[in-house]
Design a protein around this motif. Structure first.
Motif, PDB file in Angstrom:
ATOM      1  N   UNK A 327      41.296  13.589  27.039  1.00 11.10           N
ATOM      2  CA  UNK A 327      41.739  13.739  25.326  1.00 11.10           C
ATOM      3  C   UNK A 327      40.077  12.929  24.982  1.00 11.10           C
ATOM      4  N   UNK A 328      39.611  12.761  23.712  1.00 12.45           N
ATOM      5  CA  UNK A 328      38.242  11.974  23.718  1.00 12.45           C
ATOM      6  C   UNK A 328      38.423  11.501  21.954  1.00 12.45           C
ATOM      7  N   UNK A 329      38.199  10.492  21.712  1.00 15.37           N
ATOM      8  CA  UNK A 329      38.523   9.796  20.117  1.00 15.37           C
ATOM      9  C   UNK A 329      37.289  10.533  19.478  1.00 15.37           C
ATOM     10  N   UNK A 330      37.012  10.197  18.192  1.00 15.47           N
ATOM     11  CA  UNK A 330      35.959  10.406  17.313  1.00 15.47           C
ATOM     12  C   UNK A 330      36.127   9.482  16.476  1.00 15.47           C
ATOM     13  N   UNK A 331      34.913   8.745  16.416  1.00 17.90           N
ATOM     14  CA  UNK A 331      34.723   7.547  15.410  1.00 17.90           C
ATOM     15  C   UNK A 331      34.687   7.857  13.986  1.00 17.90           C
ATOM     16  N   UNK A 375      30.673  10.917  14.368  1.00 11.57           N
ATOM     17  CA  UNK A 375      31.336  13.029  14.153  1.00 11.57           C
ATOM     18  C   UNK A 375      30.839  14.143  14.841  1.00 11.57           C
ATOM     19  N   UNK A 376      29.971  13.218  16.061  1.00 12.34           N
ATOM     20  CA  UNK A 376      29.918  15.014  17.027  1.00 12.34           C
ATOM     21  C   UNK A 376      30.495  15.018  18.208  1.00 12.34           C
ATOM     22  N   UNK A 387      26.418  21.340  19.903  1.00 18.05           N
ATOM     23  CA  UNK A 387      26.482  19.839  19.672  1.00 18.05           C
ATOM     24  C   UNK A 387      27.385  20.775  18.471  1.00 18.05           C
ATOM     25  N   UNK A 388      28.566  19.609  17.964  1.00 14.21           N
ATOM     26  CA  UNK A 388      29.120  20.300  17.092  1.00 14.21           C
ATOM     27  C   UNK A 388      29.902  19.576  16.143  1.00 14.21           C
ATOM     28  N   UNK A 389      28.964  19.531  14.307  1.00 10.18           N
ATOM     29  CA  UNK A 389      29.212  18.056  13.983  1.00 10.18           C
ATOM     30  C   UNK A 389      30.794  18.231  13.024  1.00 10.18           C
TER      31      UNK A 389
END
Length: 395
Positions: A327-331, A375-376, A387-389
């Protein structure tokens, strides 16, 4: 919700966005460096893309500014920007040597497998099956160059690192958790040291200033830390590239079993402890996935008067189709979290599980603490770095 991607072809191990560069570890134990400013400038030679490449892949922070909000509030401005996003997707852009030049550096590390990459305070930390190394880089030079030879920090196999508040934590499996405390001599007392926790460690995470060690995918222990203010002298502050205000100086011996949070909060009425499949924490939340396909999000309240957090709220979401691997958080605001599944990568946002990649990956990176790359998502696959934005027009 829009997903916009660009591809960097090759056989790679890992990738990391830092200081305007994409740092990629190759299968030959070298570092390939792309200047992202050059990449977006090249993309924007196509005027139909407007400034979308810059906003998506180089300066996400500009999306939060009033000027961009006003632009999207205008029907024409919004339509033009969304059309530019669609153009990037239609082109399926591949970044290679024919597209733009890159720099490649030999790591000079004797290891069979590179297991983890981290970059903190302008220093590369590279975990391998032969030990943990660091490499200092001159980021100011046009073609970034190593300042010295790689330094070996540990002889044991290391699999995962985190870094914050001047301290680097390395999870080394059966050898335990190693903490390089105040690794850059940034604290007021200026006493770097190494701390070893013999407890099995498959990964670790920060909970504000404290450290959580995961001995398995679901079992974790909280270690409280001591901290001091960073040095304020002009000469010393130049070493504090991350601009940390506080520096961790020690780990306390007091320990807290995170599983007690579920029991103490009466969450056993909602969560069967035998059903928990994966656990992950950020500084504000605890995430639990279950074997029967639920995701629980628990809010964590850290009262400064107590070293032990408490659960302030909990939500349950159903619909996970397989097991969670990471699991990874986004800012970025309201963008949610990234879940690595058995053969799929999902974005969880607005209460929904949204597929963003339908295959296995070698590594996943998000950059929640970054100013420019919030957001990447960076995905390393068997034949490229993607790389997914993520552009959330609702937020």
């Amino acid at each position: 919700m829009k997903f916009v991607s660009i591809r960097f072809s090759g056989i790679f191990e890992d990738a990391f966005l830092y200081m305007g560069r994409l740092i990629i570890i190759t299968e030959d134990n070298s570092v390939r460096v792309y200047n992202m400013k050059d990449v977006v400038n090249k993309l924007e030679e196509d005027e139909t893309l407007l400034d979308a490449p810059t906003l998506l892949f180089f300066r996400n922070d500009l999306i939060d500014q009033a000027e961009f909000s006003e632009r999207l509030n205008d029907d024409t401005g919004k339509a033009d920007f969304l059309k530019a996003i669609e153009q990037i997707e239609l082109k399926s852009i591949e970044i290679d040597a024919n597209f733009i030049e890159y720099v490649e550096l030999d790591l000079k590390i004797k290891a069979d497998i590179l297991l983890d990459l981290n970059i903190y305070n302008r220093r590369l930390y590279i975990s391998t099956n032969k030990g943990l190394y660091h490499l200092d880089i001159d980021w100011e030079s046009e073609n970034i160059t190593p300042i010295n030879e790689p330094q070996k920090r540990l002889d044991t196999k290391c699999i995962y690192t985190t870094a914050k508040f001047g301290t680097v934590n390395a999870s080394c499996g059966s050898e335990g958790l190693f903490s390089f405390i105040d690794d850059f001599s940034l604290g007021m007392n200026n006493t770097p040291k190494q701390n070893h926790i013999p407890e099995y460690s498959v990964r670790n995470a920060w909970l504000n200033f404290d450290v959580v060690n995961y001995s398995t995918t679901i079992n974790s222990t909280l270690f409280n830390t001591l901290k001091t203010q960073s040095q304020q002298e002009p000469l010393e502050s130049k070493k504090n590239f991350e601009q940390e205000s506080w520096i961790v100086t020690d780990l306390n011996k007091s320990e807290f079993d995170f599983n007690n949070l579920f029991v103490n909060s009466n969450l056993e009425n909602k969560i069967d402890l035998e059903n928990i499949q994966f656990v992950y924490n950020s500084s504000k939340s605890l995430f639990l996935s279950t074997y029967d396909g639920s995701l629980f999000i628990l809010g964590l309240d850290n009262n400064s008067s107590s070293p032990i957090p408490r659960v302030s709220y909990s939500y349950q979401y159903r619909g996970l189709g397989s097991l969670v691997s990471s699991i990874h958080t986004l800012g970025v605001k309201k963008a949610g979290i990234i879940l690595e599944m058995d053969e799929q990568v999902l974005l969880f946002a607005h209460g929904k599980f949204i597929p963003i990649f339908n295959s296995e990956v070698i590594s996943i990176r998000t950059f929640a603490g970054s100013r420019h790359y919030k957001n990447i998502v960076s995905l390393t696959t068997s034949n490229e770095v993607l790389l997914i934005a993520i552009f959330d027009e609702e937020a």
